[in-house]
Write a protein that holds these residues in place. Structure first.
Motif, PDB file in Angstrom:
ATOM      1  N   THR A  68       9.652 -33.514  18.041  1.00 21.18           N
ATOM      2  CA  THR A  68       9.221 -32.505  19.253  1.00 21.18           C
ATOM      3  C   THR A  68      10.544 -31.461  19.653  1.00 21.18           C
ATOM      4  N   GLU A  69      11.758 -32.158  19.512  1.00 19.32           N
ATOM      5  CA  GLU A  69      12.898 -31.165  19.852  1.00 19.32           C
ATOM      6  C   GLU A  69      12.823 -30.194  18.632  1.00 19.32           C
ATOM      7  N   VAL A  70      12.884 -30.592  17.378  1.00 19.60           N
ATOM      8  CA  VAL A  70      13.120 -29.834  16.540  1.00 19.60           C
ATOM      9  C   VAL A  70      12.018 -28.773  16.474  1.00 19.60           C
ATOM     10  N   ARG A  71      10.932 -28.957  16.554  1.00 18.67           N
ATOM     11  CA  ARG A  71       9.840 -27.997  16.546  1.00 18.67           C
ATOM     12  C   ARG A  71       9.906 -26.948  17.704  1.00 18.67           C
ATOM     13  N   ALA A  72      10.478 -27.412  19.079  1.00 22.76           N
ATOM     14  CA  ALA A  72      10.798 -26.284  20.063  1.00 22.76           C
ATOM     15  C   ALA A  72      12.141 -25.235  19.590  1.00 22.76           C
ATOM     16  N   ARG A  73      13.084 -25.951  19.024  1.00 20.14           N
ATOM     17  CA  ARG A  73      14.148 -24.986  18.831  1.00 20.14           C
ATOM     18  C   ARG A  73      14.005 -24.218  17.540  1.00 20.14           C
ATOM     19  N   LEU A  74      13.019 -24.752  16.671  1.00 19.26           N
ATOM     20  CA  LEU A  74      12.776 -23.903  15.592  1.00 19.26           C
ATOM     21  C   LEU A  74      11.598 -22.652  16.088  1.00 19.26           C
ATOM     22  N   ALA A  75      11.054 -22.958  16.982  1.00 21.12           N
ATOM     23  CA  ALA A  75      10.192 -21.695  17.463  1.00 21.12           C
ATOM     24  C   ALA A  75      11.149 -20.713  18.215  1.00 21.12           C
ATOM     25  N   ALA A  76      11.891 -21.160  18.990  1.00 20.05           N
ATOM     26  CA  ALA A  76      12.948 -20.380  19.685  1.00 20.05           C
ATOM     27  C   ALA A  76      13.618 -19.500  18.717  1.00 20.05           C
ATOM     28  N   GLN A  77      14.343 -20.204  17.580  1.00 23.81           N
ATOM     29  CA  GLN A  77      14.996 -19.457  16.862  1.00 23.81           C
ATOM     30  C   GLN A  77      13.919 -18.371  15.818  1.00 23.81           C
ATOM     31  N   GLN A  78      12.876 -18.848  15.681  1.00 25.63           N
ATOM     32  CA  GLN A  78      11.944 -17.880  14.886  1.00 25.63           C
ATOM     33  C   GLN A  78      11.636 -16.734  15.892  1.00 25.63           C
ATOM     34  N   THR A  79      11.486 -16.665  17.244  1.00 23.24           N
ATOM     35  CA  THR A  79      11.529 -15.775  18.110  1.00 23.24           C
ATOM     36  C   THR A  79      12.618 -14.738  17.977  1.00 23.24           C
ATOM     37  N   ARG A  80      13.804 -15.296  18.044  1.00 28.43           N
ATOM     38  CA  ARG A  80      15.231 -14.736  18.086  1.00 28.43           C
ATOM     39  C   ARG A  80      15.192 -13.745  16.916  1.00 28.43           C
ATOM     40  N   LEU A  81      14.829 -14.361  15.665  1.00 25.63           N
ATOM     41  CA  LEU A  81      15.040 -13.697  14.288  1.00 25.63           C
ATOM     42  C   LEU A  81      14.100 -12.646  14.097  1.00 25.63           C
ATOM     43  N   ARG A  82      12.949 -12.853  14.891  1.00 26.45           N
ATOM     44  CA  ARG A  82      11.960 -11.841  14.685  1.00 26.45           C
ATOM     45  C   ARG A  82      12.551 -10.631  15.788  1.00 26.45           C
ATOM     46  N   GLU A  83      12.856 -10.926  16.539  1.00 29.68           N
ATOM     47  CA  GLU A  83      13.372  -9.645  17.642  1.00 29.68           C
ATOM     48  C   GLU A  83      14.457  -9.027  16.760  1.00 29.68           C
ATOM     49  N   ARG A  84      15.105  -9.552  15.808  1.00 29.67           N
ATOM     50  CA  ARG A  84      16.165  -8.791  15.177  1.00 29.67           C
ATOM     51  C   ARG A  84      15.825  -8.394  13.694  1.00 29.67           C
ATOM     52  N   GLY A  85      14.302  -8.202  13.530  1.00 24.29           N
ATOM     53  CA  GLY A  85      13.940  -7.594  12.251  1.00 24.29           C
ATOM     54  C   GLY A  85      13.821  -8.337  10.981  1.00 24.29           C
ATOM     55  N   VAL A  86      13.813  -9.927  11.337  1.00 21.60           N
ATOM     56  CA  VAL A  86      13.418 -10.642   9.959  1.00 21.60           C
ATOM     57  C   VAL A  86      12.062 -10.631   9.764  1.00 21.60           C
ATOM     58  N   PRO A  87      11.674 -10.568   8.618  1.00 20.57           N
ATOM     59  CA  PRO A  87      10.194 -10.635   8.515  1.00 20.57           C
ATOM     60  C   PRO A  87       9.696 -12.066   8.519  1.00 20.57           C
ATOM     61  N   PRO A  88       8.535 -11.952   9.091  1.00 18.32           N
ATOM     62  CA  PRO A  88       7.977 -13.397   9.297  1.00 18.32           C
ATOM     63  C   PRO A  88       7.763 -14.231   8.178  1.00 18.32           C
TER      64      PRO A  88
END
Length: 254
Positions: free
Chosen positions: A84-104
């Motif tokens: 549960t913790e890893v999933r939440a943190r991965l979602a947060a990191q994905q959001t931050r990386l997409r905001e910085r232009g990383v392709p999905p």
């Protein structure tokens, strides 16, 4: 003259030997082996000892199985919490990386990677838990790298310094207005009114800061915003107390 008349008186008639009767003792080759009481007791003691050894072995196996089942249950529970913790943190990191232009597509694992990780997870709950803990360590390293590359972004700061940017200006706004009123009008009714109106302002500043932190620093997907309420209340209260005490002393001195 019959044959019996010629026998001498007192002589016994001999009979041919017959089979031994039931009351006669059997010969040595016909005797049955009867176990002695000592041998029977020894056999019983040996059987009892074998039984105790088998019972102890069975109890040891039962205890080992129960311990293994308990350990597996604990590993499953811990693995669920880590997941549960890893999933939440991965979602947060994905959001931050997409905001910085990383392709999905770069943020999604490839089929060979999924197959390799699936094979690695076949070792049971303990193996899964160890893998999840390793993933959490890698997430910590990734967060540290993101913060190190962008130290000027408040969203990447820790909670208290980040929230101070919201609570701080709201906390000093009312004391600053009170000082300006005192400098402009002196120790008069306007300053007294400003002091009275400023009494509930720390609570108003705290509520405004609470809402502002949630608006300026939205939580990641599945996460919660750390508004640091005690720290925010202290930040909003200290300037108001100091400002009010300073103005009162200045008015009494004037």
């Amino acid at each position: 003259m019959t044959g019996g008349a010629g026998r001498k008186p007192g002589t016994a008639t001999r009979r041919p030997p017959g089979p031994a009767g039931p009351g006669r003792q059997r010969t040595g080759g016909q005797r049955e082996a009867v176990p002695s009481p000592t041998a029977a007791a020894d056999a019983a003691v040996a059987a009892w000892q074998d039984y105790l050894a088998a019972a102890r072995q069975l109890d040891g196996v039962r205890r080992a199985a129960a311990a293994a089942a308990g350990e597996q249950a604990r590993s499953v529970q811990e693995a669920r919490e880590e997941l549960t913790e890893v999933r939440a943190r991965l979602a947060a990191q994905q959001t931050r990386l997409r905001e910085r232009g990383v392709p999905p597509i770069s943020l999604v694992p490839s089929p060979p990677e999924l197959s390799e990780e699936a094979r690695a997870m076949a070792g049971g709950p303990a193996t899964v838990l160890a893998a999840l803990r390793g993933a959490r360590d890698r997430l910590d390293s990734a967060d540290a790298a993101l913060v190190a590359r962008h130290p000027l972004r408040p969203a990447s700061w820790s909670a208290r310094p980040r929230n101070l940017l919201v609570y701080g200006p709201l906390a000093v706004l009312v004391p600053l207005i009170q000082v300006v009123v005192y400098v402009a009008t002196g120790a008069g009714p306007a300053t007294v009114a400003a002091l009275i109106c400023g009494l509930p302002m720390p609570a108003v500043a705290f509520v405004a800061g609470w809402l502002g932190v949630g608006r300026l620093f939205p939580p990641a997907q599945g996460g919660r915003v750390d508004r640091t309420p005690r720290f925010g209340a202290l930040v909003c209260l200290v300037p108001a107390v100091l400002g009010t005490a300073g103005l009162l002393l200045a008015m009494l001195a004037g």
